[in-house]
Structures are given as structure tokens and as C-alpha cells.
Design an enzyme around this catalytic site. Structure first.
Site, PDB file in Angstrom:
ATOM      1  N   SER A   1      37.649  16.118  73.671  1.00 26.54           N
ATOM      2  CA  SER A   1      36.868  16.832  72.646  1.00 26.54           C
ATOM      3  C   SER A   1      35.678  17.558  73.277  1.00 26.54           C
ATOM      4  CB  SER A   1      36.361  15.862  71.572  1.00 26.54           C
ATOM      5  OG  SER A   1      35.636  14.809  72.191  1.00 26.54           O
TER       6      SER A   1
ATOM      7  N   CYS B   1      26.385  16.342  77.227  1.00 26.11           N
ATOM      8  CA  CYS B   1      26.732  15.072  76.570  1.00 26.11           C
ATOM      9  C   CYS B   1      26.744  13.904  77.560  1.00 26.11           C
ATOM     10  CB  CYS B   1      28.082  15.177  75.868  1.00 26.11           C
ATOM     11  SG  CYS B   1      29.319  16.056  76.783  1.00 26.11           S
TER      12      CYS B   1
ATOM     13  N   LYS C   1      25.052  19.259  86.478  1.00 31.06           N
ATOM     14  CA  LYS C   1      24.226  19.136  85.267  1.00 31.06           C
ATOM     15  C   LYS C   1      23.613  17.735  85.170  1.00 31.06           C
ATOM     16  CE  LYS C   1      26.927  22.390  82.437  1.00 31.06           C
ATOM     17  NZ  LYS C   1      27.976  22.451  81.369  1.00 31.06           N
TER      18      LYS C   1
ATOM     19  N   SER D   1      35.485  33.552  61.390  1.00 31.82           N
ATOM     20  CA  SER D   1      35.540  32.320  60.579  1.00 31.82           C
ATOM     21  C   SER D   1      35.172  32.580  59.122  1.00 31.82           C
ATOM     22  CB  SER D   1      34.563  31.282  61.151  1.00 31.82           C
ATOM     23  OG  SER D   1      34.876  31.000  62.484  1.00 31.82           O
TER      24      SER D   1
ATOM     25  N   HIS E   1      32.978   9.487  75.372  1.00 32.94           N
ATOM     26  CA  HIS E   1      32.837   9.543  76.834  1.00 32.94           C
ATOM     27  C   HIS E   1      32.446   8.155  77.356  1.00 32.94           C
ATOM     28  CE1 HIS E   1      33.337  13.771  76.774  1.00 32.94           C
ATOM     29  NE2 HIS E   1      32.122  14.184  77.073  1.00 32.94           N
TER      30      HIS E   1
ATOM     31  N   ARG F   1      18.838  25.068  79.235  1.00 34.01           N
ATOM     32  CA  ARG F   1      18.435  23.717  79.651  1.00 34.01           C
ATOM     33  C   ARG F   1      17.460  23.705  80.838  1.00 34.01           C
ATOM     34  NH1 ARG F   1      24.493  21.212  79.246  1.00 34.01           N
ATOM     35  NH2 ARG F   1      24.601  21.104  76.976  1.00 34.01           N
TER      36      ARG F   1
HETATM   37  C1  2RA Z   1      32.593  18.327  78.474  1.00 41.52           C
HETATM   38  N1  2RA Z   1      30.245  17.813  78.857  1.00 41.52           N
HETATM   39  O1  2RA Z   1      32.757  17.109  78.207  1.00 41.52           O
HETATM   40  C2  2RA Z   1      31.205  18.887  78.720  1.00 41.52           C
HETATM   41  C3  2RA Z   1      30.817  19.863  77.671  1.00 41.52           C
HETATM   42  N2  2RA Z   1      30.846  19.341  76.388  1.00 41.52           N
HETATM   43  O2  2RA Z   1      33.529  19.156  78.550  1.00 41.52           O
END
Ligand code: 2RA
EC number: 1.2.1.11
Length: 340
Positions: free
Chosen positions: A160, A130, A214, A40, A242, A99
Site C-alpha cells: 500500500s 512512513c 530518507k 476524479s 510496515h 521534507r
Molecule cells: C513506500 N514509504 O512504502 C514509501 C512511500 N509511501 O512505498
């Protein structure tokens, strides 16, 4: 006066959002360093209206850096976070690598800010997944009020979450369908345009995916190990944002009216809940926002003390970059980090 702050992975989806949010929230930084892999080099990254030249991670000396926000994946975190930590830098890592490490606090500031007191064990703090972060922002105030016994959650996760290539794939597949071109599948095994995929991360022996695991493991570490949680994580053709349908069973009674009042007053939460057309949040409305939105609050009368809610948040922000910057802010607010 201010902190020397490094952003590692500054050219990725989350890294760019970290830079945006550091600027938007006017984080007290004397210097911001944009770091990325050698490939980069030559690229730039925006920090507010400043254009930063990206520097290479493999030759960067972390000595004198106060805080490093890592958004570069588990491999980079595994190799470089200890080096930054040993150089006296506080690392806030977005990857999954640390984590579940007992010597690394896993933190959502609205949920378990006290866990930050142990950050100096390794000088590393882990950011949760997330889908876990936004869920716990909503569950924490309800758990405090009526003790959660069981959670059943279905997620509708934007592409994303898989990175830039996945966003490109959704775009090119969608366009291909309209012009009758062949569908190209590189990121996802199955078509994502006009489709949903019940598979995020790898499959485990018990039939669940690592994404679903997770949500269980991180909830137990951050909120309460006694909560029974089961998850189904689904990828949907949405670019950012999400969504989660969450069914909650409590130990004690909690009316939907009281739940709505609690959520309206809870940190990080914004309730949009009208029983009419458009009276609820959708993912495209949360993009770029800091809030965790909650809608469709209603009792689940099939159990003694049940509730259903709909939770939506920008997965690049509360799900990653915002939470990481809020962890840094919480370190300051708790007096755990002082400007050198
Ligand atoms: C996803 N939570 O949404 C996982 C990693 N960012 O793919």
C-alpha cells in the site's frame, strides 16, 4: 465553530484515510472539502457517514481554508502548496517534496512537536516518510533515556506504500498463481506475490535507495544529526502495515527491562512482547489502528549497550494520514492555530 479543512488527494489511499481519521478523532471542522484531480471529478469520498462530492484542484480557490492536508504526491505539492500557503492556509504535506526544506518543519508530534513553531515561514509543514515515522516514535523515548549512537534497520514494507495499483497487483498475481495464469508485472519489475523485493524508490549512486536515504536524512532532521543510521528497505507481499527490525547501539547502558518500561509509557507506543507463540505483533494485526506496536525487545550482547526491537504500524495511518492529522491537532494544542 471549527476549521475549514481541505483534503487534497482525497481519492487516494492516504487521502481516504485522512478523511476517516478526521472523522474518527472528531477534529473540530466546520467544513471538510474533498479535493482531487480533474479525472476524479464525479467521484465521492466518505467523511464518517457523510458522502462528499470531490471538487477539482485546478479550479479550487483556497481563500478562507484554514488547513489543507495534502496527500497527492510531490508534483501537486510543489505546484499547489505555495498557492494554499500564500492564501493563508496551513498546508500539511505528505509528499517528500518539502521534507528537507530548512524553512519547512518536518514533524512527528511524539518526537519533535516544538518544530511546529516555525510553520509560518512558508505555512507548510512536512509529514515524514512512513517508515521513518514509526521508527522514530519508538526510538525517541529510548534516545532520551540512553542516547542512541547507531541504528541498523531493515524494513518489511507493505505494497500500500506504493498505492492502489500495487495492492491490485499483489492481489491479481496471487490469484494468477493459484489458477496458473501468467503473472502481470506493472508496478514492480519483479513479482511481488510470494516474493520480497529489496528495492523501494530509486537507486542512488552509493548503492542505497532513496527510501533508505530518507530514513537517514529525516532521522537527522527530526531527532539527532549525530545518530549513525543505516537502512535496508524491502517490499513484502503484505497489503497494509510496515514492519521494521531495528538494532540500536546506545552511548549509555539500558537494560531490556528498562527499555520495555520506557516504551510501555511512551506516547503512541503499544508494547506486545511475550516470549511465547503469538506473543508479538504482525502487520495484519495493526491495520486500522493508531498505535506503533513494539515487540521482540531484547538486548544485543554483541556490543556494549545494544538492543533489538520489532516495530509495526499501519503505514497509511501513523505512517501518513494519522501523523498529518496529529500535526493539525498539535498546532491547536500548542495554540499555534486558532479557529478563525
Ligand atoms: C513506500 N514509504 O512504502 C514509501 C512511500 N509511501 O512505498
Amino acid at each position: 465553530m471549527g476549521f475549514r479543512v481541505a483534503v487534497v488527494g482525497a481519492t487516494g489511499n492516504v487521502g481516504r484515510e485522512v478523511l476517516n481519521i478526521l472523522a474518527e478523532r472528531d477534529f473540530p471542522a466546520s467544513e471538510i472539502i474533498a479535493i482531487a484531480s480533474r479525472k476524479s471529478i464525479g467521484q465521492t469520498a466518505m467523511y464518517g457517514d457523510k458522502e462528499l462530492k470531490v471538487v477539482a484542484l485546478d479550479t479550487f480557490d483556497p481563500k478562507g481554508v484554514d488547513i489543507a492536508l495534502f496527500a497527492a504526491g510531490s508534483g501537486v505539492a510543489k505546484e499547489y502548496a505555495p498557492k494554499f500557503g500564500k492564501a493563508g492556509c496551513v498546508v500539511i504535506d505528505n509528499s517528500s517534496h518539502y521534507r528537507m526544506d530548512p524553512d519547512v518543519p518536518l514533524v512527528v508530534p511524539e518526537v519533535n512537536p516544538d518544530a511546529l513553531k516555525d510553520f509560518a515561514k512558508k505555512n507548510i509543514i512536512a509529514n515524514p516518510n512512513c517508515s521513518t515515522a514509526q521508527m522514530l516514535v519508538a526510538l525517541k523515548p529510548l534516545h532520551d533515556a540512553a542516547t542512541i549512537k547507531r541504528v541498523v534497520v531493515s524494513t518489511y514494507q507493505s505494497v500500500s506504500g506504493s498505492g492502489n495499483a500495487a495492492m491490485d497487483e499483489l492481489f491479481t498475481q496471487t490469484r494468477a498463481i493459484f489458477v496458473n495464469d501468467p503473472i502481470v508485472k506493472e508496478v514492480y519489475t519483479k513479482q511481488i506475490a510470494f516474493n520480497v523485493i529489496p528495492h523501494i524508490d530509486v537507486f542512488m549512486d552509493d548503492g542505497y535507495t532513496k527510501e533508505e536515504w530518507k530514513m537517514v536524512a529525516e532521522t537527522h532532521k527530526m531527532l539527532d544529526p549525530n545518530i549513525k543510521l543505516t537502512a535496508t528497505a524491502v517490499r513484502v507481499p503484505v497489503f497494509v502495515g510496515h514492519s521494521e527490525a531495528i538494532n540500536i547501539e546506545f552511548e549509555k547502558p539500558l537494560s531490556e527491562k528498562d527499555a520495555r518500561k520506557i516504551l510501555r509509557e511512551a506516547p503512541g507506543c503499544l508494547v506486545i512482547d511475550k516470549r511465547e507463540d503469538g506473543g508479538y505483533i504482525t502487520p495484519i494485526e495493526c491495520v486500522g489502528d493508531f498505535a506503533t506496536y513494539i515487540s521482540r525487545i531484547r538486548e544485543d550482547k554483541t556490543v556494549d549497550h545494544g538492543l533489538n526491537i520489532w516495530v509495526v504500524s499501519d503505514n497509511l495511518r501513523k505512517g501518513a494520514a494519522l501523523n498529518a492529522v496529529q500535526i493539525a491537532e498539535s498546532l491547536l494544542n500548542q495554540g499555534l492555530l486558532k479557529v478563525s
